[in-house]
Write a protein that holds these residues in place. Sequence first.
Motif, mmCIF file in Angstrom:
data_model
loop_
_atom_site.group_PDB
_atom_site.id
_atom_site.type_symbol
_atom_site.label_atom_id
_atom_site.label_comp_id
_atom_site.label_asym_id
_atom_site.label_seq_id
_atom_site.Cartn_x
_atom_site.Cartn_y
_atom_site.Cartn_z
ATOM 1 N N PRO A 113 0.794 -1.242 0.000
ATOM 2 C CA PRO A 113 0.000 0.000 0.000
ATOM 3 C C PRO A 113 0.824 1.288 0.000
ATOM 4 O O PRO A 113 0.355 2.327 -0.460
ATOM 5 N N THR A 114 2.060 1.250 0.487
ATOM 6 C CA THR A 114 2.928 2.422 0.478
ATOM 7 C C THR A 114 3.575 2.624 -0.887
ATOM 8 O O THR A 114 4.055 3.701 -1.195
ATOM 9 N N GLY A 115 3.601 1.588 -1.716
ATOM 10 C CA GLY A 115 4.251 1.663 -3.011
ATOM 11 C C GLY A 115 5.609 1.002 -3.046
ATOM 12 O O GLY A 115 6.355 1.158 -4.008
ATOM 13 N N ASN A 116 5.962 0.249 -1.990
ATOM 14 C CA ASN A 116 7.218 -0.483 -1.969
ATOM 15 C C ASN A 116 7.154 -1.605 -3.003
ATOM 16 O O ASN A 116 6.210 -2.399 -3.015
ATOM 17 N N LYS A 117 8.153 -1.680 -3.866
ATOM 18 C CA LYS A 117 8.229 -2.725 -4.877
ATOM 19 C C LYS A 117 8.844 -3.971 -4.241
ATOM 20 O O LYS A 117 9.925 -3.907 -3.650
ATOM 21 N N LEU A 118 8.149 -5.095 -4.374
ATOM 22 C CA LEU A 118 8.582 -6.366 -3.802
ATOM 23 C C LEU A 118 8.634 -7.406 -4.918
ATOM 24 O O LEU A 118 7.976 -7.257 -5.936
ATOM 25 N N GLN A 119 9.400 -8.458 -4.705
ATOM 26 C CA GLN A 119 9.468 -9.539 -5.692
ATOM 27 C C GLN A 119 9.167 -10.864 -5.006
ATOM 28 O O GLN A 119 9.438 -11.043 -3.819
ATOM 29 N N VAL A 120 8.587 -11.784 -5.774
ATOM 30 C CA VAL A 120 8.388 -13.150 -5.299
ATOM 31 C C VAL A 120 8.787 -14.097 -6.418
ATOM 32 O O VAL A 120 8.606 -13.787 -7.594
ATOM 33 N N HIS A 121 9.396 -15.219 -6.058
ATOM 34 C CA HIS A 121 9.770 -16.219 -7.050
ATOM 35 C C HIS A 121 9.520 -17.613 -6.490
ATOM 36 O O HIS A 121 9.313 -17.800 -5.294
ATOM 37 N N ASN A 122 9.511 -18.585 -7.394
ATOM 38 C CA ASN A 122 9.349 -19.964 -6.942
ATOM 39 C C ASN A 122 10.632 -20.721 -7.121
ATOM 40 O O ASN A 122 11.601 -20.226 -7.620
#
Length: 122
Positions: A113-122
């Motif tokens: 909600p703050t606009g922090n860019k996050l990543q997820v991978h498998n």
Amino acid sequence: MSDPLFTGIHYFRIPVTDLNESVTWYSECLQFKLKFNRGDLALFEIGDGSLLVLVEADTDSRGHFTKDGQAEFSVGFTTPDIERLYDHLVSNDVRVEAIQEDDGHQFFHFYDPTGNKLQVHN
């Protein structure tokens, strides 16, 4: 060879502009386990025991950086089922980017909600 000097990362800190909104989002949307919220920061435990700390910060603070004018993530998560997570985030109106593949694994970026860019991978 000697023992390593470090054995892991204890926690990550992410700045947020509205701690209460972010605590709700990380608890409900991402389903992270809230350990405590002391009002100026909140501590979450992630599935493997890693810790994520949300810190209420100035309105222009973000937990990512820019490279060539583009936002780059600082925190990368893992998931056993990337498509299920992607669909879950989309159904919860989270800003997500397309799933990509690189060298045999999939990943995508999403924003809190703050606009922090996050990543997820498998």
